[in-house]
Scaffold this motif. Structure first.
Motif, PDB file in Angstrom:
ATOM      1  N   THR A 173      -3.913  13.658  -7.169  1.00  0.00           N
ATOM      2  CA  THR A 173      -5.419  13.187  -7.759  1.00  0.00           C
ATOM      3  C   THR A 173      -4.978  11.722  -8.329  1.00  0.00           C
ATOM      4  OG1 THR A 173      -6.311  15.297  -8.295  1.00  0.00           O
ATOM      5  CG2 THR A 173      -6.381  13.025  -9.838  1.00  0.00           C
ATOM      6  N   LEU A 174      -3.624  11.760  -8.781  1.00  0.00           N
ATOM      7  CA  LEU A 174      -2.549  10.364  -9.771  1.00  0.00           C
ATOM      8  C   LEU A 174      -2.454   9.450  -8.115  1.00  0.00           C
ATOM      9  CD1 LEU A 174       0.316  11.767 -11.638  1.00  0.00           C
ATOM     10  CD2 LEU A 174      -1.738  11.036 -12.822  1.00  0.00           C
ATOM     11  N   LEU A 175      -1.917   9.730  -7.357  1.00  0.00           N
ATOM     12  CA  LEU A 175      -1.732   8.991  -5.819  1.00  0.00           C
ATOM     13  C   LEU A 175      -3.799   8.188  -5.492  1.00  0.00           C
ATOM     14  CD1 LEU A 175       0.089  10.781  -3.609  1.00  0.00           C
ATOM     15  CD2 LEU A 175       0.520   8.424  -4.775  1.00  0.00           C
ATOM     16  N   ILE A 192      -3.552   5.412  -8.286  1.00  0.00           N
ATOM     17  CA  ILE A 192      -2.727   4.370  -7.556  1.00  0.00           C
ATOM     18  C   ILE A 192      -3.497   3.683  -6.692  1.00  0.00           C
ATOM     19  CG2 ILE A 192      -0.345   3.874  -6.639  1.00  0.00           C
ATOM     20  CD1 ILE A 192       0.603   6.192  -9.189  1.00  0.00           C
ATOM     21  N   GLN A 193      -3.903   4.423  -5.425  1.00  0.00           N
ATOM     22  CA  GLN A 193      -4.481   3.437  -4.596  1.00  0.00           C
ATOM     23  C   GLN A 193      -6.010   2.418  -5.470  1.00  0.00           C
ATOM     24  OE1 GLN A 193      -6.368   6.484  -1.825  1.00  0.00           O
ATOM     25  NE2 GLN A 193      -5.659   4.836   0.450  1.00  0.00           N
ATOM     26  N   ILE A 227       1.510  -0.833  -6.879  1.00  0.00           N
ATOM     27  CA  ILE A 227       3.402  -0.646  -6.420  1.00  0.00           C
ATOM     28  C   ILE A 227       3.839  -0.607  -7.358  1.00  0.00           C
ATOM     29  CG2 ILE A 227       4.823  -1.924  -5.666  1.00  0.00           C
ATOM     30  CD1 ILE A 227       2.636  -3.460  -3.380  1.00  0.00           C
ATOM     31  N   ILE A 228       3.141  -0.731  -8.273  1.00  0.00           N
ATOM     32  CA  ILE A 228       4.677  -0.471  -9.307  1.00  0.00           C
ATOM     33  C   ILE A 228       4.697   0.575  -9.693  1.00  0.00           C
ATOM     34  CG2 ILE A 228       5.146  -1.739 -11.682  1.00  0.00           C
ATOM     35  CD1 ILE A 228       4.549  -4.565 -11.148  1.00  0.00           C
ATOM     36  N   ALA A 229       2.571   0.936 -10.162  1.00  0.00           N
ATOM     37  CA  ALA A 229       2.477   2.314 -10.894  1.00  0.00           C
ATOM     38  C   ALA A 229       2.912   3.367 -10.020  1.00  0.00           C
ATOM     39  CB  ALA A 229       1.130   2.601 -11.190  1.00  0.00           C
ATOM     40  N   TYR A 230       3.353   2.512  -8.680  1.00  0.00           N
ATOM     41  CA  TYR A 230       3.873   4.275  -7.712  1.00  0.00           C
ATOM     42  C   TYR A 230       4.671   4.073  -8.007  1.00  0.00           C
ATOM     43  CZ  TYR A 230       4.970   6.291  -3.127  1.00  0.00           C
ATOM     44  OH  TYR A 230       5.531   6.817  -2.503  1.00  0.00           O
ATOM     45  N   LEU A 270       4.600  10.801   1.516  1.00  0.00           N
ATOM     46  CA  LEU A 270       3.750  11.361   2.124  1.00  0.00           C
ATOM     47  C   LEU A 270       3.236  10.686   1.592  1.00  0.00           C
ATOM     48  CD1 LEU A 270       3.575  14.996   2.532  1.00  0.00           C
ATOM     49  CD2 LEU A 270       4.594  13.408   4.060  1.00  0.00           C
ATOM     50  N   GLY A 271       2.842  10.267   0.730  1.00  0.00           N
ATOM     51  CA  GLY A 271       1.565   9.909  -0.144  1.00  0.00           C
ATOM     52  C   GLY A 271       1.842   7.990   0.668  1.00  0.00           C
TER      53      GLY A 271
END
Length: 234
Positions: free
Chosen positions: A37-39, A42-43, A49-52, A71-72
């Motif tokens: 869900t978080l990925l 972020i997408q 990128i910074i959040a990832y 994997l994400g």
């Protein structure tokens, strides 16, 4: 204005991530689903990128397995950039955990183990060959990545050797980001029933082969160093 919105989005994701992680830990819910869900968030984030990278750091420090995040990285950014972002994120997160282990818990752990000749011997072995030990443990899959970060913080391995040894993570990172890029869909990450074809099988086989070789090398090399140091101590 856009920059301000991006910073607020990152801050919001971090706050939500931290709160969500604590809720999951306390209530025992499905961590994989939360990470996916978080990925997805972020997408769709302008400063994704910074959040990832920050999300990866939080997971590393909180001892949360980051396979889904790796994997994400491949699913969102592809093999090349995904591997770079994952390497930066994992190295930074591992370094933070290392420093926490060294300056927060080191004295207590050393006090508990300092009377053990074997621990002292292994500790000195790491001093002599810190880079090689870290490199081999990073290549080997049998050592838990998150716990190892704190463990090295307690030992006398230098920060320089520890960070440089992080290059041992690269083969697994490239392999998993490649698999993630084949999956493509974040919602399908971790789905063992997916048939990704020969490419994924080759990647998994390569990761396994490198891991086996590194594990055997570590056992032989580490045992030799520890035995030599132990004999010197005794």
């Amino acid at each position: 204005m856009k920059r301000g919105l991006g910073q607020r989005a990152i801050a919001l994701i971090l706050i939500i991530s931290s709160v969500a992680f604590m809720i999951i830990i306390l209530q025992g819910k499905n961590m994989q689903e939360l990470l996916k869900t978080l990925l997805l968030s972020i997408q769709n984030c302008q400063q994704g990128i910074i959040a990832y990278i920050l999300l990866y750091n939080i997971a590393t420090v909180l001892l949360i397995p980051a396979v889904i995040l790796t994997l994400g990285g491949g699913a969102i950014y592809g093999v090349f950039w995904g591997s770079i972002y994952v390497f930066v994120a994992s190295t930074l997160g591992a370094t933070i955990a290392f420093l926490l282990g060294r300056y927060v818990s080191r004295d207590w752990v050393i006090g508990k183990l300092s009377q053990s000749p074997k621990f002292c011997a292994l500790d000195r072995a790491v001093v002599k060959s810190g880079f090689k030990i870290v490199l081999l443990t990073r290549l080997s899959p049998i050592f838990p990545f998150n716990l190892l970060n704190y463990a090295f913080g307690v030992m006398q391995v230098s920060l320089q050797d520890y960070v440089l040894g992080s290059v041992g993570m690269i083969p697994a990172i490239v392999g998993y980001t490649y698999i993630g890029s084949l999956i493509g869909d974040i919602t399908q990450l971790g789905n063992e029933s997916l048939d990704l074809g020969m490419g994924a099988q080759i990647a998994q086989g390569a990761i396994y082969a490198i891991g086996v070789f590194a594990t055997l090398s570590l056992i032989l090399y580490g045992s030799k160093l520890a035995q030599k140091s132990l004999e010197e101590t005794l």
